[in-house]
Design a protein around this motif. Sequence first.
Motif, PDB file in Angstrom:
ATOM      1  N   SER A  29      20.410  33.726  13.360  1.00 35.33           N
ATOM      2  CA  SER A  29      20.148  32.459  14.045  1.00 35.33           C
ATOM      3  C   SER A  29      20.316  32.578  15.553  1.00 35.33           C
ATOM      4  N   ARG A  30      21.285  33.342  15.988  1.00 34.45           N
ATOM      5  CA  ARG A  30      21.533  33.501  17.428  1.00 34.45           C
ATOM      6  C   ARG A  30      20.330  34.074  18.164  1.00 34.45           C
ATOM      7  N   ALA A  31      19.477  34.791  17.458  1.00 36.44           N
ATOM      8  CA  ALA A  31      18.304  35.411  18.086  1.00 36.44           C
ATOM      9  C   ALA A  31      17.090  34.483  18.113  1.00 36.44           C
ATOM     10  N   GLU A  32      17.196  33.313  17.498  1.00 38.96           N
ATOM     11  CA  GLU A  32      16.058  32.395  17.424  1.00 38.96           C
ATOM     12  C   GLU A  32      15.867  31.644  18.745  1.00 38.96           C
ATOM     13  N   PRO A  33      14.621  31.349  19.078  1.00 33.28           N
ATOM     14  CA  PRO A  33      14.354  30.564  20.291  1.00 33.28           C
ATOM     15  C   PRO A  33      15.048  29.202  20.215  1.00 33.28           C
ATOM     16  N   GLY A  34      15.692  28.820  21.306  1.00 31.53           N
ATOM     17  CA  GLY A  34      16.346  27.519  21.372  1.00 31.53           C
ATOM     18  C   GLY A  34      17.764  27.492  20.864  1.00 31.53           C
ATOM     19  N   CYS A  35      18.249  28.588  20.307  1.00 33.27           N
ATOM     20  CA  CYS A  35      19.636  28.636  19.845  1.00 33.27           C
ATOM     21  C   CYS A  35      20.541  28.910  21.041  1.00 33.27           C
ATOM     22  N   ILE A  36      21.411  27.964  21.339  1.00 38.43           N
ATOM     23  CA  ILE A  36      22.373  28.125  22.429  1.00 38.43           C
ATOM     24  C   ILE A  36      23.625  28.822  21.906  1.00 38.43           C
ATOM     25  N   SER A  37      24.097  28.391  20.750  1.00 39.66           N
ATOM     26  CA  SER A  37      25.233  29.057  20.104  1.00 39.66           C
ATOM     27  C   SER A  37      25.187  28.758  18.613  1.00 39.66           C
ATOM     28  N   ARG A  49      37.284  27.562   2.867  1.00 36.68           N
ATOM     29  CA  ARG A  49      36.290  26.709   3.558  1.00 36.68           C
ATOM     30  C   ARG A  49      35.778  27.399   4.824  1.00 36.68           C
ATOM     31  N   LEU A  50      34.466  27.476   4.945  1.00 40.96           N
ATOM     32  CA  LEU A  50      33.807  27.994   6.141  1.00 40.96           C
ATOM     33  C   LEU A  50      33.196  26.818   6.892  1.00 40.96           C
ATOM     34  N   VAL A  51      33.418  26.774   8.203  1.00 43.92           N
ATOM     35  CA  VAL A  51      32.927  25.690   9.043  1.00 43.92           C
ATOM     36  C   VAL A  51      31.927  26.270  10.032  1.00 43.92           C
ATOM     37  N   PHE A  52      30.789  25.607  10.157  1.00 46.55           N
ATOM     38  CA  PHE A  52      29.728  26.043  11.055  1.00 46.55           C
ATOM     39  C   PHE A  52      29.646  25.114  12.261  1.00 46.55           C
ATOM     40  N   PHE A  53      29.391  25.699  13.432  1.00 46.26           N
ATOM     41  CA  PHE A  53      29.155  24.918  14.652  1.00 46.26           C
ATOM     42  C   PHE A  53      27.967  25.561  15.363  1.00 46.26           C
ATOM     43  N   GLU A  54      26.961  24.725  15.652  1.00 47.86           N
ATOM     44  CA  GLU A  54      25.736  25.223  16.276  1.00 47.86           C
ATOM     45  C   GLU A  54      25.341  24.320  17.434  1.00 47.86           C
ATOM     46  N   GLN A  55      24.721  24.916  18.440  1.00 46.50           N
ATOM     47  CA  GLN A  55      24.115  24.178  19.550  1.00 46.50           C
ATOM     48  C   GLN A  55      22.670  24.654  19.673  1.00 46.50           C
ATOM     49  N   TRP A  56      21.752  23.671  19.713  1.00 44.22           N
ATOM     50  CA  TRP A  56      20.325  23.965  19.838  1.00 44.22           C
ATOM     51  C   TRP A  56      19.770  23.244  21.057  1.00 44.22           C
ATOM     52  N   ALA A  57      18.794  23.844  21.700  1.00 41.29           N
ATOM     53  CA  ALA A  57      18.219  23.277  22.923  1.00 41.29           C
ATOM     54  C   ALA A  57      17.602  21.909  22.674  1.00 41.29           C
ATOM     55  N   ASP A  58      16.947  21.753  21.520  1.00 40.47           N
ATOM     56  CA  ASP A  58      16.285  20.482  21.220  1.00 40.47           C
ATOM     57  C   ASP A  58      15.985  20.407  19.726  1.00 40.47           C
ATOM     58  N   ALA A  59      15.503  19.241  19.303  1.00 43.64           N
ATOM     59  CA  ALA A  59      15.217  19.017  17.890  1.00 43.64           C
ATOM     60  C   ALA A  59      14.123  19.950  17.375  1.00 43.64           C
ATOM     61  N   ALA A  60      13.164  20.269  18.210  1.00 46.03           N
ATOM     62  CA  ALA A  60      12.080  21.161  17.782  1.00 46.03           C
ATOM     63  C   ALA A  60      12.617  22.547  17.418  1.00 46.03           C
ATOM     64  N   ALA A  61      13.561  23.045  18.212  1.00 46.65           N
ATOM     65  CA  ALA A  61      14.161  24.357  17.928  1.00 46.65           C
ATOM     66  C   ALA A  61      14.921  24.325  16.604  1.00 46.65           C
ATOM     67  N   LEU A  62      15.649  23.246  16.367  1.00 44.20           N
ATOM     68  CA  LEU A  62      16.391  23.129  15.112  1.00 44.20           C
ATOM     69  C   LEU A  62      15.435  23.020  13.930  1.00 44.20           C
ATOM     70  N   LYS A  63      14.376  22.233  14.073  1.00 44.61           N
ATOM     71  CA  LYS A  63      13.390  22.106  12.990  1.00 44.61           C
ATOM     72  C   LYS A  63      12.756  23.465  12.681  1.00 44.61           C
TER      73      LYS A  63
END
Length: 101
Positions: A29-37, A49-63
């Motif tokens: 995921s880190r290598a995908e366009p729009g992935c900040i973290s 329990r594993l907890v995920f935290f992600e930051q994406w540039a915009d909704a289009a990148a997440l989609k």
Amino acid sequence: MILVTGAIVATAATFDEALKLSLEHVDRSRAEPGCISHAVFRDTGNPWRLVFFEQWADAAALKAHFVVPASRAFAKAVGALAAELPTIQIYNAEVVAPASL
């Protein structure tokens, strides 16, 4: 910016595989366009329990991330290892203070 949080609770028998799959997913995921973290953490209050935290540039990148075949395969595989239904929350966020504070 889009923030994503999520969690999966594995079992003693499935945790190692869930962690392995999660780390592979984070690296991809880190290598995908729009992935900040993109990160996964082990909950100190619940060792399965594993907890995920992600930051994406915009909704289009997440989609776009959600339709990557490897992302879909990860969700299916890790869900099969879960002791309870995995969770995900998606937030639309803006930075209100500089990172240096």
